[in-house]
Motif scaffolding. Structure first.
Motif, PDB file in Angstrom:
ATOM      1  N   VAL A  89       0.831  -1.201   0.000  1.00  0.00           N
ATOM      2  CA  VAL A  89       0.000   0.000   0.000  1.00  0.00           C
ATOM      3  C   VAL A  89       0.867   1.252   0.000  1.00  0.00           C
ATOM      4  O   VAL A  89       0.594   2.222  -0.724  1.00  0.00           O
ATOM      5  CB  VAL A  89      -0.933   0.001   1.232  1.00  0.00           C
ATOM      6  CG1 VAL A  89      -1.615   1.352   1.392  1.00  0.00           C
ATOM      7  CG2 VAL A  89      -1.966  -1.108   1.111  1.00  0.00           C
ATOM      8  N   LYS A  90       1.945   1.245   0.772  1.00  0.00           N
ATOM      9  CA  LYS A  90       2.817   2.423   0.879  1.00  0.00           C
ATOM     10  C   LYS A  90       3.391   2.817  -0.481  1.00  0.00           C
ATOM     11  O   LYS A  90       3.400   3.997  -0.844  1.00  0.00           O
ATOM     12  CB  LYS A  90       3.940   2.137   1.877  1.00  0.00           C
ATOM     13  CG  LYS A  90       4.930   3.284   2.022  1.00  0.00           C
ATOM     14  CD  LYS A  90       6.039   2.921   2.997  1.00  0.00           C
ATOM     15  CE  LYS A  90       7.065   4.059   3.092  1.00  0.00           C
ATOM     16  NZ  LYS A  90       8.165   3.691   4.029  1.00  0.00           N
ATOM     17  N   GLY A  91       3.880   1.836  -1.221  1.00  0.00           N
ATOM     18  CA  GLY A  91       4.495   2.136  -2.508  1.00  0.00           C
ATOM     19  C   GLY A  91       3.504   2.675  -3.516  1.00  0.00           C
ATOM     20  O   GLY A  91       3.788   3.653  -4.225  1.00  0.00           O
ATOM     21  N   VAL A  92       2.331   2.049  -3.598  1.00  0.00           N
ATOM     22  CA  VAL A  92       1.325   2.497  -4.555  1.00  0.00           C
ATOM     23  C   VAL A  92       0.804   3.873  -4.172  1.00  0.00           C
ATOM     24  O   VAL A  92       0.576   4.733  -5.034  1.00  0.00           O
ATOM     25  CB  VAL A  92       0.177   1.475  -4.641  1.00  0.00           C
ATOM     26  CG1 VAL A  92      -0.941   1.985  -5.536  1.00  0.00           C
ATOM     27  CG2 VAL A  92       0.691   0.144  -5.182  1.00  0.00           C
ATOM     28  N   ARG A  93       0.620   4.123  -2.874  1.00  0.00           N
ATOM     29  CA  ARG A  93       0.136   5.434  -2.433  1.00  0.00           C
ATOM     30  C   ARG A  93       1.141   6.530  -2.786  1.00  0.00           C
ATOM     31  O   ARG A  93       0.766   7.603  -3.276  1.00  0.00           O
ATOM     32  CB  ARG A  93      -0.108   5.418  -0.929  1.00  0.00           C
ATOM     33  CG  ARG A  93      -0.523   6.774  -0.371  1.00  0.00           C
ATOM     34  CD  ARG A  93      -0.728   6.697   1.119  1.00  0.00           C
ATOM     35  NE  ARG A  93      -1.884   5.877   1.457  1.00  0.00           N
ATOM     36  CZ  ARG A  93      -1.927   5.034   2.479  1.00  0.00           C
ATOM     37  NH1 ARG A  93      -0.862   4.868   3.244  1.00  0.00           N
ATOM     38  NH2 ARG A  93      -3.022   4.340   2.723  1.00  0.00           N
ATOM     39  N   THR A  94       2.428   6.264  -2.571  1.00  0.00           N
ATOM     40  CA  THR A  94       3.449   7.265  -2.885  1.00  0.00           C
ATOM     41  C   THR A  94       3.533   7.493  -4.390  1.00  0.00           C
ATOM     42  O   THR A  94       3.682   8.636  -4.848  1.00  0.00           O
ATOM     43  CB  THR A  94       4.823   6.824  -2.345  1.00  0.00           C
ATOM     44  OG1 THR A  94       4.711   6.515  -0.953  1.00  0.00           O
ATOM     45  CG2 THR A  94       5.853   7.923  -2.538  1.00  0.00           C
ATOM     46  N   PRO A 144      -7.624   9.479  -0.838  1.00  0.00           N
ATOM     47  CA  PRO A 144      -8.913   9.882  -1.398  1.00  0.00           C
ATOM     48  C   PRO A 144      -8.739  10.472  -2.803  1.00  0.00           C
ATOM     49  O   PRO A 144      -8.656  11.676  -2.959  1.00  0.00           O
ATOM     50  CB  PRO A 144      -9.378  10.942  -0.413  1.00  0.00           C
ATOM     51  CG  PRO A 144      -8.069  11.607   0.019  1.00  0.00           C
ATOM     52  CD  PRO A 144      -6.977  10.571  -0.127  1.00  0.00           C
ATOM     53  N   SER A 145      -8.634   9.617  -3.774  1.00  0.00           N
ATOM     54  CA  SER A 145      -8.433  10.062  -5.164  1.00  0.00           C
ATOM     55  C   SER A 145      -9.526   9.495  -6.036  1.00  0.00           C
ATOM     56  O   SER A 145      -9.324   8.486  -6.716  1.00  0.00           O
ATOM     57  CB  SER A 145      -7.054   9.609  -5.658  1.00  0.00           C
ATOM     58  OG  SER A 145      -6.035  10.144  -4.843  1.00  0.00           O
ATOM     59  N   PRO A 146     -10.704  10.094  -6.053  1.00  0.00           N
ATOM     60  CA  PRO A 146     -11.841   9.534  -6.781  1.00  0.00           C
ATOM     61  C   PRO A 146     -11.649   9.526  -8.284  1.00  0.00           C
ATOM     62  O   PRO A 146     -12.421   8.891  -8.991  1.00  0.00           O
ATOM     63  CB  PRO A 146     -12.982  10.465  -6.386  1.00  0.00           C
ATOM     64  CG  PRO A 146     -12.318  11.765  -6.008  1.00  0.00           C
ATOM     65  CD  PRO A 146     -11.015  11.354  -5.381  1.00  0.00           C
ATOM     66  N   LYS A 147     -10.630  10.241  -8.791  1.00  0.00           N
ATOM     67  CA  LYS A 147     -10.483  10.302 -10.238  1.00  0.00           C
ATOM     68  C   LYS A 147      -9.927   9.007 -10.810  1.00  0.00           C
ATOM     69  O   LYS A 147      -9.990   8.758 -12.008  1.00  0.00           O
ATOM     70  CB  LYS A 147      -9.554  11.458 -10.629  1.00  0.00           C
ATOM     71  CG  LYS A 147      -8.091  11.228 -10.297  1.00  0.00           C
ATOM     72  CD  LYS A 147      -7.215  12.325 -10.900  1.00  0.00           C
ATOM     73  CE  LYS A 147      -5.735  12.039 -10.704  1.00  0.00           C
ATOM     74  NZ  LYS A 147      -4.868  13.013 -11.392  1.00  0.00           N
ATOM     75  N   PHE A 148      -9.349   8.144  -9.968  1.00  0.00           N
ATOM     76  CA  PHE A 148      -8.701   6.946 -10.462  1.00  0.00           C
ATOM     77  C   PHE A 148      -9.705   5.916 -10.953  1.00  0.00           C
ATOM     78  O   PHE A 148     -10.741   5.682 -10.334  1.00  0.00           O
ATOM     79  CB  PHE A 148      -7.819   6.298  -9.401  1.00  0.00           C
ATOM     80  CG  PHE A 148      -6.559   7.055  -9.120  1.00  0.00           C
ATOM     81  CD1 PHE A 148      -5.671   7.327 -10.142  1.00  0.00           C
ATOM     82  CD2 PHE A 148      -6.262   7.498  -7.845  1.00  0.00           C
ATOM     83  CE1 PHE A 148      -4.506   8.029  -9.899  1.00  0.00           C
ATOM     84  CE2 PHE A 148      -5.109   8.199  -7.589  1.00  0.00           C
ATOM     85  CZ  PHE A 148      -4.224   8.469  -8.614  1.00  0.00           C
ATOM     86  N   VAL A 149      -9.360   5.243 -12.064  1.00  0.00           N
ATOM     87  CA  VAL A 149     -10.067   4.065 -12.523  1.00  0.00           C
ATOM     88  C   VAL A 149      -9.259   2.876 -12.033  1.00  0.00           C
ATOM     89  O   VAL A 149      -8.085   2.753 -12.362  1.00  0.00           O
ATOM     90  CB  VAL A 149     -10.178   4.042 -14.069  1.00  0.00           C
ATOM     91  CG1 VAL A 149     -10.841   2.745 -14.521  1.00  0.00           C
ATOM     92  CG2 VAL A 149     -10.954   5.239 -14.549  1.00  0.00           C
ATOM     93  N   ILE A 150      -9.872   1.997 -11.262  1.00  0.00           N
ATOM     94  CA  ILE A 150      -9.133   0.890 -10.634  1.00  0.00           C
ATOM     95  C   ILE A 150      -9.592  -0.437 -11.211  1.00  0.00           C
ATOM     96  O   ILE A 150     -10.780  -0.654 -11.351  1.00  0.00           O
ATOM     97  CB  ILE A 150      -9.348   0.892  -9.104  1.00  0.00           C
ATOM     98  CG1 ILE A 150      -8.938   2.260  -8.526  1.00  0.00           C
ATOM     99  CG2 ILE A 150      -8.548  -0.197  -8.438  1.00  0.00           C
ATOM    100  CD1 ILE A 150      -9.261   2.414  -7.080  1.00  0.00           C
ATOM    101  N   ALA A 159      -8.929  -4.255  -1.382  1.00  0.00           N
ATOM    102  CA  ALA A 159      -9.119  -3.275  -0.307  1.00  0.00           C
ATOM    103  C   ALA A 159      -7.851  -2.462  -0.088  1.00  0.00           C
ATOM    104  O   ALA A 159      -7.900  -1.239   0.118  1.00  0.00           O
ATOM    105  CB  ALA A 159      -9.522  -3.992   0.980  1.00  0.00           C
ATOM    106  N   GLY A 160      -6.702  -3.131  -0.153  1.00  0.00           N
ATOM    107  CA  GLY A 160      -5.436  -2.426   0.020  1.00  0.00           C
ATOM    108  C   GLY A 160      -5.182  -1.425  -1.088  1.00  0.00           C
ATOM    109  O   GLY A 160      -4.680  -0.325  -0.851  1.00  0.00           O
ATOM    110  N   THR A 161      -5.527  -1.799  -2.312  1.00  0.00           N
ATOM    111  CA  THR A 161      -5.354  -0.883  -3.437  1.00  0.00           C
ATOM    112  C   THR A 161      -6.245   0.338  -3.279  1.00  0.00           C
ATOM    113  O   THR A 161      -5.829   1.471  -3.548  1.00  0.00           O
ATOM    114  CB  THR A 161      -5.678  -1.596  -4.764  1.00  0.00           C
ATOM    115  OG1 THR A 161      -4.851  -2.758  -4.895  1.00  0.00           O
ATOM    116  CG2 THR A 161      -5.430  -0.675  -5.941  1.00  0.00           C
ATOM    117  N   LEU A 162      -7.476   0.125  -2.824  1.00  0.00           N
ATOM    118  CA  LEU A 162      -8.384   1.247  -2.601  1.00  0.00           C
ATOM    119  C   LEU A 162      -7.847   2.175  -1.516  1.00  0.00           C
ATOM    120  O   LEU A 162      -7.934   3.407  -1.637  1.00  0.00           O
ATOM    121  CB  LEU A 162      -9.774   0.736  -2.220  1.00  0.00           C
ATOM    122  CG  LEU A 162     -10.578   0.075  -3.345  1.00  0.00           C
ATOM    123  CD1 LEU A 162     -11.835  -0.578  -2.786  1.00  0.00           C
ATOM    124  CD2 LEU A 162     -10.944   1.116  -4.400  1.00  0.00           C
TER     125      LEU A 162
END
Length: 273
Positions: free
Chosen positions: A231-236, A267-273, A259-262
């Protein structure tokens, strides 16, 4: 696309028109597992009015006219790989992928990322291959065998292929080193807008952060089967690319479930996941 009747040759189809195909026999040295897809640049010829004849590449196969998709079955090593830029230096799109990678798109979350065999493609060949395709815009490389210590070759890709916008790598390890503050490896491909990394055994959070620092134009990022990212790496990564990144795909990464990816992207609602 079929295997030759004698079991040692592959059939290559050159698309001539709608509903019309012409088989071309491949060399028996090609194995039975690799699919090679290439779209040839319309810049390959100087005049669209002049008919383009197939080019014989080392007597191994025929290259079709520009913008024609070509398929092979077999293994590509140093000689065959180098014949591509030597004969088609104006390619803008090239997909080189093992058929097993096409069928197994999600990967195995419990796999360590390394295969039992290394690819038969040397680092020198990979550097020459990238250097010979200065106009490439979209590149897919996944031969389902280890490409170890690929960072140096990917640096050459970044410097020699300034038009590259889409890059997909499978079984490429050490795509960058994340040592100190200097950028290296794939992080020097600063023009990239889409990057997919599959089954990279040592891709971790620090390497993700380096990619985020270096590839500042990324709009799409995908990681498949990379068990060391969290989670830390993807968030950064998302924070570093907040102005450009709009789509993130994470699958079969054992430390990152849905859940971890979310959480990483909130809080970045613009992302398509």
């Amino acid at each position: 696309m079929t295997i030759g009747d004698d079991g040692s040759r592959s059939t290559i189809y050159k698309r001539k028109g709608i509903g019309e195909r012409e088989p071309v026999r491949g060399n028996k040295d090609f194995g039975d597992n690799l699919q090679f897809l290439a779209d040839f640049s319309t810049n390959q010829t100087n005049s669209s009015s002049k008919p383009t004849q197939p080019i014989d590449v080392n007597n191994r196969f025929q290259v079709p006219s520009p913008s024609t998709r070509h398929q092979y079955v077999g293994f590509v090593g140093d000689e065959a790989l180098l014949s591509i830029p030597n004969n088609c230096p104006k390619l803008t799109l090239l997909h080189l992928a093992d058929t097993t990678s096409l069928g197994n798109t999600r990967g195995n979350p419990n796999h360590d990322g390394y295969t039992s065999e290394d690819a038969r493609i040397s680092h020198v060949t990979l550097v020459d291959f990238f250097s010979g395709l200065p106009l490439i815009e979209e590149l897919v490389l996944d031969v389902c065998k280890n490409m170890r210590d690929s960072g140096l070759a990917l640096e050459v890709l970044g410097s020699k292929c300034p038009k590259l916008r889409v890059l997909k790598l499978g079984q490429f390890h050490s795509v960058c080193m994340a040592v100190g503050s200097n950028l290296d490896g794939v992080a020097l491909c600063e023009g990239l807008e889409s990057l997919s990394i599959k089954n990279s055994a040592d891709l971790d959070d620090m390497r993700l952060i380096e990619i985020g620092r270096g590839c500042g134009r990324l709009k799409r990022f995908e990681a498949i089967g990379c068990k060391r990212i969290t989670v830390k790496g993807v968030r950064t990564l998302a924070c570093l690319l907040t102005k450009s990144l709009v789509e993130v795909k994470i699958s079969c990464c054992i430390n990152l479930d849905a859940a971890g990816t979310l959480r990483a992207l909130d809080p970045s609602p613009k992302f398509v996941i």
